[in-house]
Design a protein around this motif. Structure first.
Motif, PDB file in Angstrom:
ATOM      1  N   THR A  94       0.832  -1.199   0.000  1.00 52.57           N
ATOM      2  CA  THR A  94       0.000   0.000   0.000  1.00 52.57           C
ATOM      3  C   THR A  94       0.872   1.256   0.000  1.00 52.57           C
ATOM      4  OG1 THR A  94      -1.634  -1.203   1.324  1.00 52.57           O
ATOM      5  CG2 THR A  94      -1.914   1.186   1.140  1.00 52.57           C
TER       6      THR A  94
ATOM      7  N   VAL B 148      -1.892   6.355  -0.080  1.00 51.19           N
ATOM      8  CA  VAL B 148      -3.128   5.586   0.074  1.00 51.19           C
ATOM      9  C   VAL B 148      -3.369   5.275   1.548  1.00 51.19           C
ATOM     10  CG1 VAL B 148      -4.304   3.423  -0.485  1.00 51.19           C
ATOM     11  CG2 VAL B 148      -2.948   4.596  -2.223  1.00 51.19           C
TER      12      VAL B 148
ATOM     13  N   SER C 220      -4.713   8.255   3.212  1.00 50.41           N
ATOM     14  CA  SER C 220      -6.115   8.463   2.889  1.00 50.41           C
ATOM     15  C   SER C 220      -7.016   7.523   3.691  1.00 50.41           C
ATOM     16  CB  SER C 220      -6.356   8.261   1.389  1.00 50.41           C
ATOM     17  OG  SER C 220      -5.770   9.303   0.641  1.00 50.41           O
TER      18      SER C 220
END
Length: 243
Positions: A62, A66, A69
């Motif tokens: 990841t 991301v 977020s």
């Protein structure tokens, strides 16, 4: 609590554990005969074979933006809970900040994926029902080591149930609530990977974890300004913030 609670609920089971034969009785921990074996199970089984591998894999695949977020999204989803608890604690200013954060991040921040509110000076205010009970004068109760969830207390366990399952159900379906809980759990465990050496190198990881937990609860209960005589000492600030 990372959000901890969650978090921070809990996914703080790390490192190794050592028994201390002549350990003095800790009045905060009357259930130690249950808690220590549960700590070993959490650490040697659940964390070693499930939580840590999932967290390591999550970090590996990841991208950092991301992950950021994901944190922003779960924080935004929890903002209404912060509003309710701040109100119950008699903190209208904090409640107002959480309302403003939710409105800004849910719109300009695209459903909370981007934390626009912080850039506007609206810093996150983390309030949970365990803190609310503490503000109301309810004591910690017995220290608990929960299976798969790590350290807690009788008071904070009650708070976690209200925060993570009762209040979200007002706006979210059960699958959505479980998804948010899982996202928080994985991110919380992943955030602790850089801090593992602190626990692994301690003389007694079980006691270290317990002391860190109580210090963090005191820190949160007093909104980052605990009484001077009880101020956290000798603990890594990054580790405290990650709980």
């Amino acid at each position: 609590m990372l959000r901890q609670s969650l978090v921070l609920l809990g996914f703080l089971v790390l490192g190794g554990c050592a028994q201390v034969p002549d350990e003095k009785i800790d009045e905060r921990d009357p259930l130690q005969s249950f808690n220590r074996p549960m700590y070993d199970f959490n650490m040697d089984v659940l964390d070693a074979y499930v939580l840590r591998p999932v967290a390591v894999g999550y970090v590996a695949v990841t991208p950092t933006p991301v992950r950021r977020s994901v944190v922003n999204f779960t924080d935004n989803i929890s903002a209404p809970t912060d509003v309710i608890n701040a109100t119950l604690q008699g903190k209208p200013a904090n409640a107002g900040i959480s309302v403003a954060r939710f409105l800004v991040n849910s719109t300009v921040g695209i459903f909370g994926l981007f934390d626009v509110a912080t850039s506007l000076g609206l810093t996150i205010v983390d309030e949970d029902f365990g803190q609310t009970l503490g503000v109301w004068g309810i004591g910690d109760g017995a220290y608990l080591m929960l299976p798969g969830m790590g350290p807690s207390t009788a008071r904070n366990l009650t708070g976690d149930v209200v925060d993570n399952f009762v209040l979200p159900e007002i706006a979210l379906t059960t699958p959505q609530t479980i998804l948010v809980f899982a996202l928080k759990a994985v991110e919380a465990r992943a955030s602790l990977i850089p801090q593992e050496s602190l626990l692994n190198e301690s003389l007694d990881p079980y006691i270290f974890m317990k002391d860190i937990y109580f210090q963090r609860q005191l820190y949160e209960l007093h909104d980052g300004n605990p009484p001077i005589e009880e101020e956290p000492k000798d603990f890594d600030e990054d580790f405290l913030e990650s709980l």
